[in-house]
Design a protein around this motif. Structure first.
Motif, PDB file in Angstrom:
ATOM      1  N   SER A  59       0.841  -1.202   0.000  1.00  0.00           N
ATOM      2  CA  SER A  59       0.000   0.000   0.000  1.00  0.00           C
ATOM      3  C   SER A  59       0.872   1.246   0.000  1.00  0.00           C
ATOM      4  N   VAL A  60       0.468   2.225  -0.802  1.00  0.00           N
ATOM      5  CA  VAL A  60       1.109   3.533  -0.839  1.00  0.00           C
ATOM      6  C   VAL A  60       0.020   4.574  -0.637  1.00  0.00           C
ATOM      7  N   ILE A  61       0.127   5.325   0.448  1.00  0.00           N
ATOM      8  CA  ILE A  61      -0.867   6.349   0.784  1.00  0.00           C
ATOM      9  C   ILE A  61      -0.156   7.697   0.761  1.00  0.00           C
ATOM     10  N   LYS A  62      -0.612   8.563  -0.134  1.00  0.00           N
ATOM     11  CA  LYS A  62       0.024   9.867  -0.310  1.00  0.00           C
ATOM     12  C   LYS A  62      -0.975  10.961   0.008  1.00  0.00           C
ATOM     13  N   SER A  63      -0.569  11.904   0.847  1.00  0.00           N
ATOM     14  CA  SER A  63      -1.419  13.059   1.137  1.00  0.00           C
ATOM     15  C   SER A  63      -0.581  14.325   0.981  1.00  0.00           C
ATOM     16  N   GLY A  64      -1.133  15.253   0.253  1.00  0.00           N
ATOM     17  CA  GLY A  64      -0.457  16.517   0.002  1.00  0.00           C
ATOM     18  C   GLY A  64      -1.440  17.655   0.117  1.00  0.00           C
ATOM     19  N   ASN A  65      -0.991  18.824  -0.260  1.00  0.00           N
ATOM     20  CA  ASN A  65      -1.839  20.007  -0.160  1.00  0.00           C
ATOM     21  C   ASN A  65      -3.031  19.958  -1.102  1.00  0.00           C
ATOM     22  N   ASN A  67      -3.917  17.045  -3.273  1.00  0.00           N
ATOM     23  CA  ASN A  67      -4.560  15.772  -3.585  1.00  0.00           C
ATOM     24  C   ASN A  67      -4.128  14.677  -2.626  1.00  0.00           C
ATOM     25  N   ASN A  68      -4.971  13.677  -2.523  1.00  0.00           N
ATOM     26  CA  ASN A  68      -4.678  12.477  -1.747  1.00  0.00           C
ATOM     27  C   ASN A  68      -4.857  11.280  -2.658  1.00  0.00           C
ATOM     28  N   SER A  69      -4.030  10.250  -2.451  1.00  0.00           N
ATOM     29  CA  SER A  69      -4.193   9.045  -3.243  1.00  0.00           C
ATOM     30  C   SER A  69      -3.858   7.828  -2.389  1.00  0.00           C
ATOM     31  N   ASN A  70      -4.485   6.727  -2.751  1.00  0.00           N
ATOM     32  CA  ASN A  70      -4.266   5.466  -2.064  1.00  0.00           C
ATOM     33  C   ASN A  70      -4.167   4.384  -3.132  1.00  0.00           C
ATOM     34  N   ASN A  71      -3.024   3.722  -3.183  1.00  0.00           N
ATOM     35  CA  ASN A  71      -2.782   2.684  -4.180  1.00  0.00           C
ATOM     36  C   ASN A  71      -2.395   1.403  -3.453  1.00  0.00           C
ATOM     37  N   SER A  72      -3.091   0.306  -3.732  1.00  0.00           N
ATOM     38  CA  SER A  72      -2.759  -0.986  -3.130  1.00  0.00           C
ATOM     39  C   SER A  72      -2.604  -2.035  -4.220  1.00  0.00           C
ATOM     40  N   GLN A  73      -1.620  -2.890  -4.037  1.00  0.00           N
ATOM     41  CA  GLN A  73      -1.401  -4.014  -4.933  1.00  0.00           C
ATOM     42  C   GLN A  73      -1.361  -5.278  -4.084  1.00  0.00           C
ATOM     43  N   THR A  74      -1.992  -6.331  -4.567  1.00  0.00           N
ATOM     44  CA  THR A  74      -2.023  -7.596  -3.840  1.00  0.00           C
ATOM     45  C   THR A  74      -1.654  -8.735  -4.775  1.00  0.00           C
ATOM     46  N   GLY A  75      -1.268  -9.850  -4.177  1.00  0.00           N
ATOM     47  CA  GLY A  75      -0.963 -11.024  -4.988  1.00  0.00           C
ATOM     48  C   GLY A  75      -0.631 -12.225  -4.125  1.00  0.00           C
ATOM     49  N   ARG A  76      -0.728 -13.394  -4.750  1.00  0.00           N
ATOM     50  CA  ARG A  76      -0.371 -14.663  -4.099  1.00  0.00           C
ATOM     51  C   ARG A  76       0.892 -15.189  -4.760  1.00  0.00           C
ATOM     52  N   PHE A  77       1.681 -15.930  -3.983  1.00  0.00           N
ATOM     53  CA  PHE A  77       2.929 -16.468  -4.519  1.00  0.00           C
ATOM     54  C   PHE A  77       3.411 -17.617  -3.642  1.00  0.00           C
ATOM     55  N   VAL A  78       4.323 -18.402  -4.185  1.00  0.00           N
ATOM     56  CA  VAL A  78       4.988 -19.462  -3.429  1.00  0.00           C
ATOM     57  C   VAL A  78       6.445 -19.064  -3.300  1.00  0.00           C
ATOM     58  N   LYS A  97       6.676  18.143   0.167  1.00  0.00           N
ATOM     59  CA  LYS A  97       5.493  18.486   0.962  1.00  0.00           C
ATOM     60  C   LYS A  97       4.511  17.333   1.097  1.00  0.00           C
ATOM     61  N   ASP A  98       4.666  16.307   0.271  1.00  0.00           N
ATOM     62  CA  ASP A  98       3.761  15.159   0.326  1.00  0.00           C
ATOM     63  C   ASP A  98       4.157  14.225   1.473  1.00  0.00           C
ATOM     64  N   ARG A  99       3.179  13.853   2.264  1.00  0.00           N
ATOM     65  CA  ARG A  99       3.392  12.833   3.296  1.00  0.00           C
ATOM     66  C   ARG A  99       3.028  11.492   2.667  1.00  0.00           C
ATOM     67  N   ILE A 100       3.962  10.543   2.712  1.00  0.00           N
ATOM     68  CA  ILE A 100       3.763   9.263   2.036  1.00  0.00           C
ATOM     69  C   ILE A 100       3.990   8.129   3.037  1.00  0.00           C
ATOM     70  N   ILE A 101       3.005   7.258   3.134  1.00  0.00           N
ATOM     71  CA  ILE A 101       3.120   6.061   3.961  1.00  0.00           C
ATOM     72  C   ILE A 101       3.186   4.871   3.020  1.00  0.00           C
ATOM     73  N   ILE A 102       4.220   4.065   3.173  1.00  0.00           N
ATOM     74  CA  ILE A 102       4.409   2.878   2.342  1.00  0.00           C
ATOM     75  C   ILE A 102       4.411   1.671   3.272  1.00  0.00           C
ATOM     76  N   LEU A 103       3.565   0.695   2.964  1.00  0.00           N
ATOM     77  CA  LEU A 103       3.389  -0.446   3.858  1.00  0.00           C
ATOM     78  C   LEU A 103       3.369  -1.738   3.053  1.00  0.00           C
TER      79      LEU A 103
END
Length: 127
Positions: A59-65, A67-78, A97-103
């Motif tokens: 997940s990448v959550i970006k908040s700025g003056n 705009n805000n955006s939230n992008n998530s990618q998922t998947g299965r693997f071995v 100036k953008d606050r970005i949380i990467i998880l």
């Protein structure tokens, strides 16, 4: 004296149930900055001698003056025994100036959290 034993038993049982992440399956974020572009790579390493079926959420959550955006990618693997693998790569525009949380979260097939990594960029709360 009874009080001491009760408190000791409570603490031992509490500590026995705490979750330790990244012990057997390690999640790692690789972040590369090139001007106003961030390249984010989710990596995973199996530290055991057992092949494991897993799934992830990056997940990448970006908040700025403006705009805000939230992008998530998922998947299965071995993941093979003692293997490291790149799971996902994403790029975003960012400035100071953008606050970005990467998880990055790694789960087993029963949805137990095994590995995690988190980065916060431009965290204004620390100032």
């Amino acid at each position: 004296m009874k009080r001491f034993y009760l408190i000791s038993i409570f603490l031992i049982s509490f500590l026995g149930h705490t979750q330790i992440y990244n012990k057997e399956i390690e999640a790692k974020l690789k972040i590369e900055k090139n001007n106003d572009l961030l390249k984010i790579t989710g990596l995973v390493t199996n530290k055991t001698a057992i092949n494991t079926s897993l799934h992830y959420k990056l997940s990448v959550i970006k908040s700025g003056n403006k705009n805000n955006s939230n992008n998530s990618q998922t998947g299965r693997f071995v993941l093979e025994a003692n293997e490291s693998k790149s799971l996902s790569v994403t790029s975003i525009n960012a400035n100071e100036k953008d606050r970005i949380i990467i998880l990055l979260l790694i789960y087993d097939l029963d949805d137990n959290l095994l590995g995690k990594d988190r980065h916060v960029l431009n965290d204004s709360k620390k100032k």
